[in-house]
Design a protein around this motif. Structure first.
Motif, PDB file in Angstrom:
ATOM      1  N   SER A  68       0.822  -1.222   0.000  1.00  0.00           N
ATOM      2  CA  SER A  68       0.000   0.000   0.000  1.00  0.00           C
ATOM      3  C   SER A  68       0.846   1.257   0.000  1.00  0.00           C
ATOM      4  O   SER A  68       0.539   2.223   0.714  1.00  0.00           O
ATOM      5  CB  SER A  68      -0.958   0.004   1.208  1.00  0.00           C
ATOM      6  OG  SER A  68      -1.727  -1.163   1.242  1.00  0.00           O
ATOM      7  N   ALA A  69       1.915   1.260  -0.761  1.00  0.00           N
ATOM      8  CA  ALA A  69       2.790   2.433  -0.848  1.00  0.00           C
ATOM      9  C   ALA A  69       2.469   3.212  -2.116  1.00  0.00           C
ATOM     10  O   ALA A  69       2.590   2.670  -3.216  1.00  0.00           O
ATOM     11  CB  ALA A  69       4.255   2.020  -0.850  1.00  0.00           C
ATOM     12  N   PRO A  70       2.063   4.478  -2.003  1.00  0.00           N
ATOM     13  CA  PRO A  70       1.896   5.302  -3.218  1.00  0.00           C
ATOM     14  C   PRO A  70       3.224   5.491  -3.942  1.00  0.00           C
ATOM     15  O   PRO A  70       4.301   5.261  -3.370  1.00  0.00           O
ATOM     16  CB  PRO A  70       1.345   6.625  -2.668  1.00  0.00           C
ATOM     17  CG  PRO A  70       0.828   6.316  -1.299  1.00  0.00           C
ATOM     18  CD  PRO A  70       1.669   5.193  -0.786  1.00  0.00           C
ATOM     19  N   ASP A  71       3.142   5.899  -5.186  1.00  0.00           N
ATOM     20  CA  ASP A  71       4.345   6.023  -6.004  1.00  0.00           C
ATOM     21  C   ASP A  71       5.322   7.041  -5.427  1.00  0.00           C
ATOM     22  O   ASP A  71       6.542   6.800  -5.402  1.00  0.00           O
ATOM     23  CB  ASP A  71       3.964   6.416  -7.431  1.00  0.00           C
ATOM     24  CG  ASP A  71       3.196   5.316  -8.142  1.00  0.00           C
ATOM     25  OD1 ASP A  71       3.343   4.143  -7.736  1.00  0.00           O
ATOM     26  OD2 ASP A  71       2.449   5.613  -9.093  1.00  0.00           O
ATOM     27  N   ALA A  72       4.801   8.182  -4.964  1.00  0.00           N
ATOM     28  CA  ALA A  72       5.698   9.206  -4.413  1.00  0.00           C
ATOM     29  C   ALA A  72       6.386   8.705  -3.152  1.00  0.00           C
ATOM     30  O   ALA A  72       7.595   8.885  -2.965  1.00  0.00           O
ATOM     31  CB  ALA A  72       4.907  10.481  -4.116  1.00  0.00           C
ATOM     32  N   LEU A  73       5.633   8.042  -2.270  1.00  0.00           N
ATOM     33  CA  LEU A  73       6.223   7.510  -1.042  1.00  0.00           C
ATOM     34  C   LEU A  73       7.174   6.362  -1.344  1.00  0.00           C
ATOM     35  O   LEU A  73       8.219   6.207  -0.692  1.00  0.00           O
ATOM     36  CB  LEU A  73       5.103   7.045  -0.109  1.00  0.00           C
ATOM     37  CG  LEU A  73       5.491   6.631   1.303  1.00  0.00           C
ATOM     38  CD1 LEU A  73       6.140   7.778   2.050  1.00  0.00           C
ATOM     39  CD2 LEU A  73       4.266   6.128   2.067  1.00  0.00           C
ATOM     40  N   LYS A  74       6.843   5.567  -2.348  1.00  0.00           N
ATOM     41  CA  LYS A  74       7.721   4.469  -2.741  1.00  0.00           C
ATOM     42  C   LYS A  74       9.071   4.986  -3.235  1.00  0.00           C
ATOM     43  O   LYS A  74      10.131   4.423  -2.906  1.00  0.00           O
ATOM     44  CB  LYS A  74       7.025   3.637  -3.819  1.00  0.00           C
ATOM     45  CG  LYS A  74       7.749   2.364  -4.203  1.00  0.00           C
ATOM     46  CD  LYS A  74       7.068   1.718  -5.396  1.00  0.00           C
ATOM     47  CE  LYS A  74       5.625   1.406  -5.123  1.00  0.00           C
ATOM     48  NZ  LYS A  74       4.984   0.705  -6.267  1.00  0.00           N
ATOM     49  N   ALA A 111      16.017  -8.569   1.524  1.00  0.00           N
ATOM     50  CA  ALA A 111      15.753  -7.466   0.606  1.00  0.00           C
ATOM     51  C   ALA A 111      14.365  -6.906   0.886  1.00  0.00           C
ATOM     52  O   ALA A 111      13.501  -7.568   1.482  1.00  0.00           O
ATOM     53  CB  ALA A 111      15.855  -7.922  -0.846  1.00  0.00           C
ATOM     54  N   ALA A 112      14.144  -5.669   0.462  1.00  0.00           N
ATOM     55  CA  ALA A 112      12.849  -5.017   0.601  1.00  0.00           C
ATOM     56  C   ALA A 112      12.093  -5.132  -0.715  1.00  0.00           C
ATOM     57  O   ALA A 112      12.633  -4.806  -1.775  1.00  0.00           O
ATOM     58  CB  ALA A 112      13.024  -3.547   0.980  1.00  0.00           C
ATOM     59  N   LEU A 113      10.850  -5.626  -0.659  1.00  0.00           N
ATOM     60  CA  LEU A 113      10.036  -5.860  -1.846  1.00  0.00           C
ATOM     61  C   LEU A 113       8.772  -5.010  -1.771  1.00  0.00           C
ATOM     62  O   LEU A 113       8.023  -5.087  -0.793  1.00  0.00           O
ATOM     63  CB  LEU A 113       9.655  -7.346  -1.956  1.00  0.00           C
ATOM     64  CG  LEU A 113      10.802  -8.360  -1.962  1.00  0.00           C
ATOM     65  CD1 LEU A 113      10.246  -9.769  -2.036  1.00  0.00           C
ATOM     66  CD2 LEU A 113      11.747  -8.100  -3.130  1.00  0.00           C
ATOM     67  N   PHE A 114       8.550  -4.208  -2.807  1.00  0.00           N
ATOM     68  CA  PHE A 114       7.302  -3.464  -2.947  1.00  0.00           C
ATOM     69  C   PHE A 114       6.328  -4.302  -3.757  1.00  0.00           C
ATOM     70  O   PHE A 114       6.616  -4.664  -4.902  1.00  0.00           O
ATOM     71  CB  PHE A 114       7.545  -2.123  -3.649  1.00  0.00           C
ATOM     72  CG  PHE A 114       8.312  -1.134  -2.822  1.00  0.00           C
ATOM     73  CD1 PHE A 114       7.675  -0.374  -1.855  1.00  0.00           C
ATOM     74  CD2 PHE A 114       9.671  -0.967  -3.009  1.00  0.00           C
ATOM     75  CE1 PHE A 114       8.382   0.547  -1.093  1.00  0.00           C
ATOM     76  CE2 PHE A 114      10.391  -0.056  -2.257  1.00  0.00           C
ATOM     77  CZ  PHE A 114       9.742   0.699  -1.289  1.00  0.00           C
ATOM     78  N   LEU A 115       5.170  -4.620  -3.160  1.00  0.00           N
ATOM     79  CA  LEU A 115       4.203  -5.508  -3.794  1.00  0.00           C
ATOM     80  C   LEU A 115       2.814  -4.883  -3.732  1.00  0.00           C
ATOM     81  O   LEU A 115       2.523  -4.023  -2.894  1.00  0.00           O
ATOM     82  CB  LEU A 115       4.175  -6.876  -3.104  1.00  0.00           C
ATOM     83  CG  LEU A 115       5.440  -7.720  -3.218  1.00  0.00           C
ATOM     84  CD1 LEU A 115       5.782  -8.335  -1.895  1.00  0.00           C
ATOM     85  CD2 LEU A 115       5.238  -8.802  -4.246  1.00  0.00           C
ATOM     86  N   THR A 116       1.942  -5.367  -4.620  1.00  0.00           N
ATOM     87  CA  THR A 116       0.529  -5.024  -4.568  1.00  0.00           C
ATOM     88  C   THR A 116      -0.211  -6.115  -3.808  1.00  0.00           C
ATOM     89  O   THR A 116       0.172  -7.295  -3.869  1.00  0.00           O
ATOM     90  CB  THR A 116      -0.049  -4.883  -5.975  1.00  0.00           C
ATOM     91  OG1 THR A 116       0.121  -6.128  -6.677  1.00  0.00           O
ATOM     92  CG2 THR A 116       0.667  -3.776  -6.738  1.00  0.00           C
ATOM     93  N   PRO A 117      -1.257  -5.792  -3.073  1.00  0.00           N
ATOM     94  CA  PRO A 117      -1.963  -6.822  -2.280  1.00  0.00           C
ATOM     95  C   PRO A 117      -2.519  -7.957  -3.130  1.00  0.00           C
ATOM     96  O   PRO A 117      -2.517  -9.111  -2.684  1.00  0.00           O
ATOM     97  CB  PRO A 117      -3.080  -6.023  -1.595  1.00  0.00           C
ATOM     98  CG  PRO A 117      -2.590  -4.616  -1.554  1.00  0.00           C
ATOM     99  CD  PRO A 117      -1.788  -4.439  -2.814  1.00  0.00           C
TER     100      PRO A 117
END
Length: 1002
Positions: A68-74, A111-117
């Motif tokens: 749930s990270a927006p693009d700007a925050l990501k 590692a840190a992974l940005f994912l969609t739910p």
């Protein structure tokens, strides 16, 4: 990193379960998340490698999932992690293939992974990602968490086998208090026990941000009298709508205040209360809710956009809203439209008086005489034509006002003042100072307009907007003329040529004020269109015109006074328009004069507005008339004499302070989030000199909205503090928080005693229920609710249906909005047709929202006749065309889960491989393993069902009695009667099959 941020991270690491952090809007959420990840990675790398210790350590050595990270925050988190060079970062989007995701999960330990739910839930259910490989879960939008949310679904899937820390963040405190016990329910759904509140008034936060505050200058800009009148009229209209809404007795009166109506969340508050009763409300109540949204936009756009753009928006509202709107018929709405026109233009009579729609009177007899003379002058047309045209032009003289936004002048003065300070060099210049001036606006359009205002001058900007407005009016008038097809006049003579002949309808009675206004606008548009055509044909003449205009501009000043003093003939009006355009390109004296004059803004505006409350154009003409300041105005817009200016749109959510490092910030549209970002930026750079200007419209809704946002945030934190003191989160012996899973609830006594007659009360072994779910359905919350009920979810890609409950039952789920769209596009017909082809029990599930009314429409809107636009009629026709289709109505997600469980009773479990092959042809184009054995030839079946005598009750018996249509044609009547069950139907079919084909040869 500030000390209070370190304290927030330290508090989170104390509890192995994680925690929920609620911050004030604008505090560094990205910095907190990045610092927390680095601390967890450091703990996992320094912990013991033995399995016994690594399983209990929060770090665990696995990967860190961020949801749930927006693009700007990501982007901010990724940049901070990459700068540390300690933790690798990967962005796993939905377009990444499953094999690549599986390989990435296996190789990205630590590692840190940005994912969609949606992707993460499917990978956890298909075992592509094992929960043992996950070290921690970070949720950056905790205010969206609920029992049925995707974040709660993922937290439950991860914590089924091991104690996994879940760290949730939210920077919207007002959203955490919306509804009953929102924070407590969110914590239970995420398996979190501790709540950490960090408001702006926290002792540590306030001490860090106020240690070296920036230099703040509050500039209050007075509004013009038309703006004050429009604002008062809009507030009166909002108050009237709220009073009408209170009379319905269906909304909480405490929430219906003008102060809360300034925010977008007010619409959510009202709709949340009215949605369960929406089908019982009248049209007037529904329209009141829409009117409040429109009035809030009007109030916001009044202070954000220029006068011409605001008038254009009002014109579109007049056409789109029409008589449906409640506020547009009120007295205050007439004031809004009238004052908005006064800010742009005025229609004047020959004697110099202003034409106003607020004065309900008929035109003078002089106009009637002029009209009658033009009517009688048909015999002597050559003699009196010039006089008639001049009289018409005199009545329709248009005086331009083009009121500039008061903030434009103040912005130019501030930039001039900043440039002068930088040239003098009074302050000590630091090495890290860039000298950049950052102007923060609400949206991108405001940034572009301010940039043009600085480069071209305010008068030129208003002139361009005015020309667009006039050309739009002319184009719209031309479309109406084409529709009416009333082109009886000779070619080259008409409104667009600047001439206004009195037609037969006008001669019959007095001309209305609206016709006078329309004719004057079209005349101005005709002059602009002529100049545009001339410029396109001959570029040399445009160049000579600009040279003459630059000379005339310095000698004569503002062309607006010339327009008001001259007689409005065609020749003179054309020359005036040419002078205006020529002066606007080269001199721009009137716009630049405002920026150069060092006069108090409040005294100037109040003085000018008091001199003429009716004619606002006098204020503009008086302010811009002195020609002696034209040279100074040219110096102002010289880019060499201005500091470097950067514009920033607040709606973009891009954090640019660390990138541009400005020395001066001008907050053109105040926003509480951006104010906190400025405070954090200055606290992180205490040695940097920073000056901040706040531009407020004095006694405006802008000030009220800014103060209300601070007050609303403080009230939200006070409510959260009270909830935290009374909050009770149940915890079992193993330390896991008891979430909303029904597995931990005791079984009812009734269900236990109901089995006492069977095998002495011995409980039978529970069957593992499973449902095959399409991958696209994970965007909804139904798979989450089914998982709560203890049903095993199998995510696959289905070609037919959304849910497969058994080898015989296939379900196509439709929400209300999706149902309307599917009917409109025709997609639902094809979906139902394919379900009937491959499954014996096709089901159409129509699912309503739990917090909305369980009805398509009110009872008064249901008609007796079949209408192609009515949703009930469409459903009736769908059932008539597909008799075997079953329609199931569900009130909520939980009701849908109960319906699925009841439908699966005494049914076999579905096969995953067969469900995936349904509807998918092989390489030869043949459907393999069709579920329906009767699906031989769909075209032949459809042809058979359309033969006379064949009905839905006998076509299957006919298919069993013959192998093809050729065999059917050879069957005798007795055999057909036996198959069809009717002698009459058999004779009808036989006569049709044996009938000779008519010949075309005579």
């Amino acid at each position: 990193m500030l000390p209070f941020e370190e304290q927030v991270v330290a508090d989170l690491l104390e509890d192995p379960n994680g925690g929920l952090v609620v911050l004030s809007s604008g505090l560094p959420l990205a910095s907190l998340a990045a610092t927390l990840l680095l601390h967890l990675h450091h703990q996992s790398s320094t912990s013991s490698p033995s399995p016994s210790t690594s399983s209990s350590t929060p770090g665990g050595g696995g990967c860190y999932l961020i949801l749930s990270a927006p693009d700007a925050l990501k982007d901010q988190i990724r940049r901070r992690l990459l700068d540390s060079q300690l933790l690798p970062v990967h962005d796993v989007g939905p377009d990444v293939p499953a094999a690549h995701r599986r390989a990435l999960y296996t190789s990205s330990s630590g590692a840190a992974l940005f994912l969609t739910p949606r992707v993460l839930a499917a990978d956890l259910l298909t075992a592509h990602l094992s929960p043992s490989r996950v070290a921690a879960l970070l949720l950056l939008a905790a205010h969206r968490a609920s029992d049925t949310s995707s974040d709660a679904f993922i937290a439950r899937l991860l914590r089924q086998r091991r104690l996994l820390p879940v760290y949730a963040f939210s920077d919207r405190p007002h959203a955490m208090v919306a509804g009953f016990a929102k924070a407590e329910r969110a914590m239970k759904s995420l398996y979190i026990r501790r709540l950490h509140l960090w408001p702006r008034f926290h002792v540590l936060t306030a001490a860090d941000l106020e240690r070296s505050p920036p230099e703040v200058i509050d500039v209050r800009v007075p509004m013009t009298l038309p703006m004050v009148g429009i604002q008062a009229a809009i507030l009166d209209a909002m108050d009237a709508c709220l009073k009408e809404l209170r009379r319905t007795n269906k909304v909480d009166v405490e929430d219906l205040t003008v102060d809360k109506g300034l925010f977008k969340s007010f619409d959510e508050i009202v709709r949340r209360q009215l949605d369960p009763l929406w089908h019982t409300l009248g049209k007037k109540t529904k329209q009141l809710v829409a009117d409040l949204r429109t009035l809030r936009k009007l109030l916001d756009y009044l202070l954000r956009y220029d006068a011409v753009t605001y008038l254009t928006y009002l014109d579109t509202l007049r056409v789109s809203e029409g008589v449906r709107s409640v506020w547009i018929l009120a007295d205050s709405s007439h004031k809004i439209f009238e004052l908005a026109k006064r800010r742009v233009y005025q229609v004047t009579r020959p004697d110099g008086t202003k034409v106003s729609t607020s004065i309900k009177r008929t035109p003078t007899k002089k106009r009637k005489v002029a009209d009658s003379s033009s009517k009688k002058g048909k015999e002597t047309e050559n003699e009196d034509s010039t006089t008639t045209k001049d009289d018409a032009q005199k009545v329709n003289a248009l005086e331009e006002v083009l009121e500039e936004a008061p903030k434009w002048k103040v912005l130019r003065e501030l930039l001039q003042e900043i440039a002068e300070e930088q040239r003098k060099g009074d302050a000590v210049v630091h090495e890290d100072e860039s000298g950049i001036v950052l102007v923060a606006c609400k949206d991108e359009r405001s940034c572009l307009q301010l940039q043009e205002c600085i480069s071209k001058g305010p008068q030129q900007v208003m002139r361009e907007e005015w020309e667009k407005y006039l050309l739009g009016k002319a184009e719209l008038h031309g479309l109406h003329k084409k529709k009416k097809r009333q082109s009886q006049q000779p070619k080259g003579f008409g409104v667009l040529d600047g001439e206004f002949p009195a037609g037969p309808s006008e001669d019959a009675g007095p001309v209305s004020i609206r016709n006078l206004e329309t004719n004057a606008l079209l005349a101005a548009a005709s002059g602009i269109s002529k100049l545009t055509k001339e410029a396109d044909v001959n570029d040399d003449s445009v160049a000579s015109c600009s040279k003459r205009g630059s000379v005339k501009g310095k000698g004569k000043g503002v062309p607006k006074k010339i327009v008001t003093k001259r007689q409005a003939s065609n020749r003179k009006k054309k020359s005036t328009t040419e002078n205006e355009n020529c002066q606007g390109t080269d001199v721009e004296a009137s716009g630049k004069t405002d920026g150069q004059s060092e006069i108090d803004v409040s005294k100037l505006s109040v003085k000018d507005d008091k001199q003429s409350e009716i004619d606002v154009s006098n204020v503009t003409a008086e302010d811009t008339s002195p020609a002696s300041t034209a040279d100074n105005a040219e110096d102002l817009t010289d880019p060499k004499l201005l500091p470097p200016v950067q514009f920033y749109a607040l709606d973009s959510d891009q954090h640019v302070l660390d990138t541009w490092k400005p020395s001066v910030i001008i907050v053109y549209h105040p926003d509480i989030t951006f104010v906190r970002e400025i405070e954090v930026y200055k606290a992180e750079n205490p040695s940097k000199k920073l000056k901040v200007y706040f531009l407020f419209y004095e006694e405006s809704s802008e000030v009220q909205k800014f103060e209300s946002s601070i007050r609303r945030e403080n009230e939200a934190f006070e409510s959260l503090i009270r909830q935290k003191s009374l909050m009770m989160i149940p915890v079992d012996q193993s330390g896991r928080c008891l979430g909303p899973t029904p597995a931990s609830e005791p079984e009812p006594i009734l269900s236990q005693n109901s089995l006492t007659r069977k095998a002495g009360g011995r409980r039978p072994t529970e069957k593992d229920m499973q449902v095959i779910v399409d991958m696209r359905e994970f965007m909804s919350s139904l798979p989450n609710v089914l998982h709560q009920k203890g049903i095993r979810i199998i995510p696959v890609t289905l070609e037919v249906g959304d849910y497969v409950l058994s080898p015989l039952i296939c379900v196509e789920r439709k929400s209300i909005s999706d149902l309307f769209q599917s009917f409109a596009s025709g997609r639902l017909y094809n979906q139902v047709e394919t379900m009937i082809r491959y499954y014996k029990i096709p089901v159409l599930l129509i699912e309503f929202s739990q917090d909305k009314s369980f009805s398509f429409q009110s009872a008064s809107e249901v008609g007796d006749d079949v209408s192609p636009t009515n949703i009930i009629s469409k459903l009736s026709l769908l059932v008539l065309h597909f008799p075997r289709l079953r329609i199931v109505w569900s009130r909520s997600l939980h009701a849908t889960a109960d319906i699925f469980i009841s439908l699966k009773t005494n049914q076999d479990e579905p096969d995953e491989t067969k469900a995936m092959r349904v509807g998918v042809p092989s390489e030869d184009g043949v459907m393999e393993d069709d579920v329906r054995a009767e699906n031989y030839n769909t075209s032949a079946i459809e042809f058979l069902r359309r033969l006379p005598g064949v009905t839905d009750s006998n076509y299957r018996a006919i298919m069993d009695g013959c192998n093809s249509l050729a065999d059917l044609a050879l069957l005798p009547v007795e055999r057909l009667a036996e198959l069809m069950g009717s002698q009459k139907g058999a004779r009808t079919l036989k006569e049709f099959l044996d009938a000779k084909c008519p010949s075309m040869i005579s």
